[in-house]
Design an enzyme around this catalytic site. Structure first.
Site, PDB file in Angstrom:
ATOM      1  CB  CYS A   2      -0.185 -20.962 -10.600  1.00  0.00           C
ATOM      2  SG  CYS A   2       0.148 -20.998  -8.827  1.00  0.00           S
ATOM      3  NE  ARG A  27      -1.327 -16.738 -14.587  1.00  0.00           N
ATOM      4  CZ  ARG A  27      -2.495 -16.109 -14.641  1.00  0.00           C
ATOM      5  NH1 ARG A  27      -2.736 -15.272 -15.629  1.00  0.00           N
ATOM      6  NH2 ARG A  27      -3.415 -16.296 -13.747  1.00  0.00           N
ATOM      7  CD1 TRP A  74       2.353 -16.587  -6.067  1.00  0.00           C
ATOM      8  CD2 TRP A  74       4.240 -15.833  -6.950  1.00  0.00           C
ATOM      9  NE1 TRP A  74       2.763 -15.537  -5.304  1.00  0.00           N
ATOM     10  CE2 TRP A  74       3.918 -15.038  -5.810  1.00  0.00           C
ATOM     11  CE3 TRP A  74       5.394 -15.530  -7.655  1.00  0.00           C
ATOM     12  CZ2 TRP A  74       4.710 -13.980  -5.376  1.00  0.00           C
ATOM     13  CZ3 TRP A  74       6.180 -14.467  -7.231  1.00  0.00           C
ATOM     14  CH2 TRP A  74       5.852 -13.710  -6.102  1.00  0.00           C
ATOM     15  CG  ASN A 100      -3.879 -19.441 -10.338  1.00  0.00           C
ATOM     16  OD1 ASN A 100      -3.220 -19.161  -9.342  1.00  0.00           O
ATOM     17  ND2 ASN A 100      -4.324 -18.531 -11.190  1.00  0.00           N
ATOM     18  N   GLY A 101      -4.787 -20.783  -7.167  1.00  0.00           N
ATOM     19  CA  GLY A 101      -5.725 -20.253  -6.169  1.00  0.00           C
ATOM     20  C   GLY A 101      -5.328 -20.695  -4.768  1.00  0.00           C
ATOM     21  CD  GLU A 483       4.725   3.482  -0.708  1.00  0.00           C
ATOM     22  OE1 GLU A 483       5.814   3.572  -0.119  1.00  0.00           O
ATOM     23  OE2 GLU A 483       4.593   2.859  -1.786  1.00  0.00           O
ATOM     24  CE  LYS A 487       5.430   3.030  -5.216  1.00  0.00           C
ATOM     25  NZ  LYS A 487       6.007   2.675  -3.993  1.00  0.00           N
ATOM     26  CD  GLU A 490       9.469   3.427  -6.401  1.00  0.00           C
ATOM     27  OE1 GLU A 490      10.473   2.708  -6.467  1.00  0.00           O
ATOM     28  OE2 GLU A 490       8.505   3.143  -5.690  1.00  0.00           O
ATOM     29  CG  HIS A 506       9.093  22.453  13.128  1.00  0.00           C
ATOM     30  ND1 HIS A 506       9.360  23.137  14.299  1.00  0.00           N
ATOM     31  CD2 HIS A 506       7.827  21.956  13.293  1.00  0.00           C
ATOM     32  CE1 HIS A 506       8.349  23.031  15.135  1.00  0.00           C
ATOM     33  NE2 HIS A 506       7.400  22.312  14.561  1.00  0.00           N
ATOM     34  CE  LYS A 605       8.524  -5.574  -7.183  1.00  0.00           C
ATOM     35  NZ  LYS A 605       7.750  -4.399  -6.760  1.00  0.00           N
TER      36      LYS A 605
END
Ligand code: AGP
Length: 610
Positions: A2, A27, A74, A100-101, A483, A487, A490, A506, A605
């Site tokens: 936050c 944030r 957030w 914040n936390g 993955e 990365k 993209e 194969h 996103k």
């Protein structure tokens, strides 16, 4: 994460606070609010949505006051709505704070305070702090003493800013695990989550450390430990420009988020690991726990990186819970009329919580009477709201389009889920203790894995102009190969494929030549000897091999072109560490190719369209 801003001085606080919040919007925002001290009272305004919504709400209203605090939220606990928006206050409205936390023991504190007659109006952990201070103030000699006593009771993390009628003209600040700076002006002072919110007014700041508090008025500031020892803090000059502050000094959000992973993995586990008994506690599943534990088949549905996390979850759940698991791309799951029984569990994994295909897949699963749970990052997102229950991964806003910290937190969440289910079945307390204790070491092991950054940057230079990459892995590291390839493709636009290493024979082996870099995740596990054979097959065809290896493994050094050593952990947790060098490899190659790392071409996103 936050955003917090505080001001005390001769000027009107509101414009300073609202403009400071706008600097902190990166944030994360799902609501915002301000509190202004004036004429012996504290006036609070808050609104759901972006900061502009708050400005619209207060337009035309008196917003005078020269001491104030503000917050952009957030959400971690409690839906994003106006009630849960910060600031929050005690029962009297005489103590108002922003936070914040994550307070891990807020539930127990809330119950204790309710027993003393406190009444709560929000679902947040933050409100509990205000009531706790109020309770301590009844028996303390000063407000500051009550403030410190309350902080000593809190478990978890906080960055706090507070104003109170009990000590007018003052800002109270405290830090434990969430950053907080005090800005030193001319006859005025500031508090903020980071300097970006206040460098328009001053570049002279002091950084609070964990366990420190600061009491600030327009002419002075005193910093102490929670134990009341005064500390002389060095005033530092902020030289960063605004953009670099938002990226915490990193060149890109993606790199910042890669480096946040030790903390975000820790945040995902916060309050959920009970190592003494070798169990995990997932409060978000309380309403559906019976169905989760009795499920006779589990489907996992997701897209992209979240799908790769789901594949790792499949290996975990089948190995430790002995429940059949099926992982499917959400776009396939939703259209193929899957066979779902009412004793099935469907797990929808999504960082954004808004991916259209995943949302449609979970709706289809609900129509077919499955119990549906989410593994989601954004609190209050559509997927989080439409599932029957779930787990938030607490990774904070992920700004880079390429998902990094969300992936490691998703896998961490799936390990927590696996342990919780397995311990009601065949997993022993001893095995549970082994897994939960090893999970506690993950932040440190991810931190160690980040030490390979410079080595990876050097390796990247040799391979940045290649047109094709192959990524190979076995077992738990096969999804890591997928993955790693995602990365790279993209953000650098280089074609890359992930494959189970044994599948090379194969088909893909036909691609191998001196121009084809092959990245192999070859950490020491039960498949190690087999993966070494695969490496030898690649080398026999002049392929270049970059191997991610267990630190101390010198056997492969002479066999491959580059080794990247990482710490070892249990097989089911290894992907959380193995992926780090692959994230960095993709990042450095993309930077060297001049690509827009945080906003790669053609990508969004959150894919909210089908
Ligand atoms: C991953 O780096 C990509 N940004 C993309 O594949 C992403 O994982 C996918 O779109 C799913 O998004 P979600 O987790 O928000 O549902």
């Amino acid at each position: 994460m936050c955003g917090i801003v505080g001001y005390v001085g001769p000027r009107e606080a509101y414009p300073i606070l609202i403009n400071g919040l706008k600097r902190l919007e990166y944030r994360g925002y799902d609501s915002s609010g301000v509190a202004l001290a004036r004429n012996g009272s504290i006036h609070v305004e808050k609104q759901v949505g972006k900061i502009a919504a708050l400005e619209e709400t207060v337009n035309g209203r008196p917003m005078d006051g020269s001491t104030g605090i503000a917050h952009t939220r957030w959400a971690t606990h409690g839906e994003p709505n106006q009630t849960n928006a910060h600031p929050h206050s005690d029962g009297s409205g005489d103590i108002v704070l922003v936070h914040n936390g994550i307070i891990e023991n807020y539930d127990a504190l809330r119950k204790m305070l309710s027993g003393k007659g406190h009444e709560f109006v929000t679902e947040t952990d933050t409100e509990t702090i205000a009531h706790l201070i109020e309770e301590f103030y009844k028996t303390s000699d000063s407000f500051e003493e009550a403030f410190r006593k309350a902080l000593l009771e809190l478990k978890g993390t906080y960055g706090l800013a507070l104003i109170t009628k009990h000590d007018p003209g003052k800002l109270y600040a405290a830090r434990k695990g969430s950053p907080l700076v005090v800005g030193i002006g001319e006859g005025e002072n500031f508090v903020a989550s980071d300097a970006s919110a206040i460098i328009a007014h001053t570049r002279d700041v002091l950084y609070l450390e964990d366990g420190e508090i600061s009491i600030i008025d327009s002419e002075s500031h005193v910093t102490k430990t929670i134990q009341n020892e005064v500390i002389e803090k060095e005033i530092e000059r902020v030289t960063f420009d605004l953009e670099r502050i938002e990226k915490a000094g990193y060149d890109h959000f993606m790199l910042k988020e890669i480096y946040e992973q030790p903390r975000t993995v820790a945040d995902c586990m916060r309050g959920r690991l009970i190592t003494e008994e070798g169990v995990t506690h997932l409060g978000g599943l309380d309403q559906i726990l019976h169905n989760v534990l009795r499920s006779r088949k589990i489907f996992v549905t997701a897209c992209g990186t979240s799908y790769h996390a789901g594949l790792i979850g499949e290996y975990m759940l089948e190995e430790y819970c002995r429940i059949p698991v099926e992982v499917e791309y959400a776009s396939e799951f939703r259209y193929r009329d899957p066979i779902i029984q009412d004793d099935n569990l469907v797990v929808a994994i999504s960082q954004s919580g808004e991916t259209a295909d995943t949302l449609a897949a979970l709706r289809e699963a609900k129509r077919k009477s499955a119990t549906v749970m989410g593994v989601v990052n954004v609190v209050g997102s559509s997927i989080a709201r439409e599932t029957h229950g779930g787990m938030y991964i607490h990774a904070g806003p992920e700004i880079g389009v390429a998902s990094t910290k969300a992936f490691t937190s998703q896998v961490t969440a799936l390990a927590l889920l696996t342990t919780m289910i397995a311990r009601t079945k065949t997993m022993s307390a001893e095995q549970g203790r082994q897994i939960t204790q090893e999970m506690k070491l993950l932040p440190e092991k991810v931190e160690q894995a980040l030490q390979c950054d410079e080595l990876v940057r050097q390796i990247s230079y040799e391979f940045k102009d290649k047109n094709h990459f192959l990524y190979l892995g076995r077992g738990y590291n096969f999804p890591v190969a997928l993955e790693g390839a995602l990365k790279l493709k993209e953000i650098s636009y280089i074609h890359a494929e992930g494959y189970p290493a044994a599948e090379m024979k194969h088909g893909p082996i036909a691609l191998i030549d001196e121009d084809m870099p092959v990245v192999v995740i070859a950490t020491k596990d039960s498949t190690y000897d087999k993966i070494v054979s695969n490496i030898q097959e690649v080398k026999a065809r002049k392929g270049r091999v970059i191997a991610v290896v267990t630190e101390g493994d010198d056997y492969l050094k002479d066999m491959v072109d580059y080794t990247i050593p990482i710490p070892s952990t249990l097989n089911l947790l290894q992907p959380i560490v193995s992926i780090v060098p692959l994230q960095l490899l993709a990042y450095h190659i993309a930077v060297m190719r001049g690509c827009n790392v945080d906003q790669p071409r053609n990508l969004a996103k959150s894919v909210t369209v089908e």
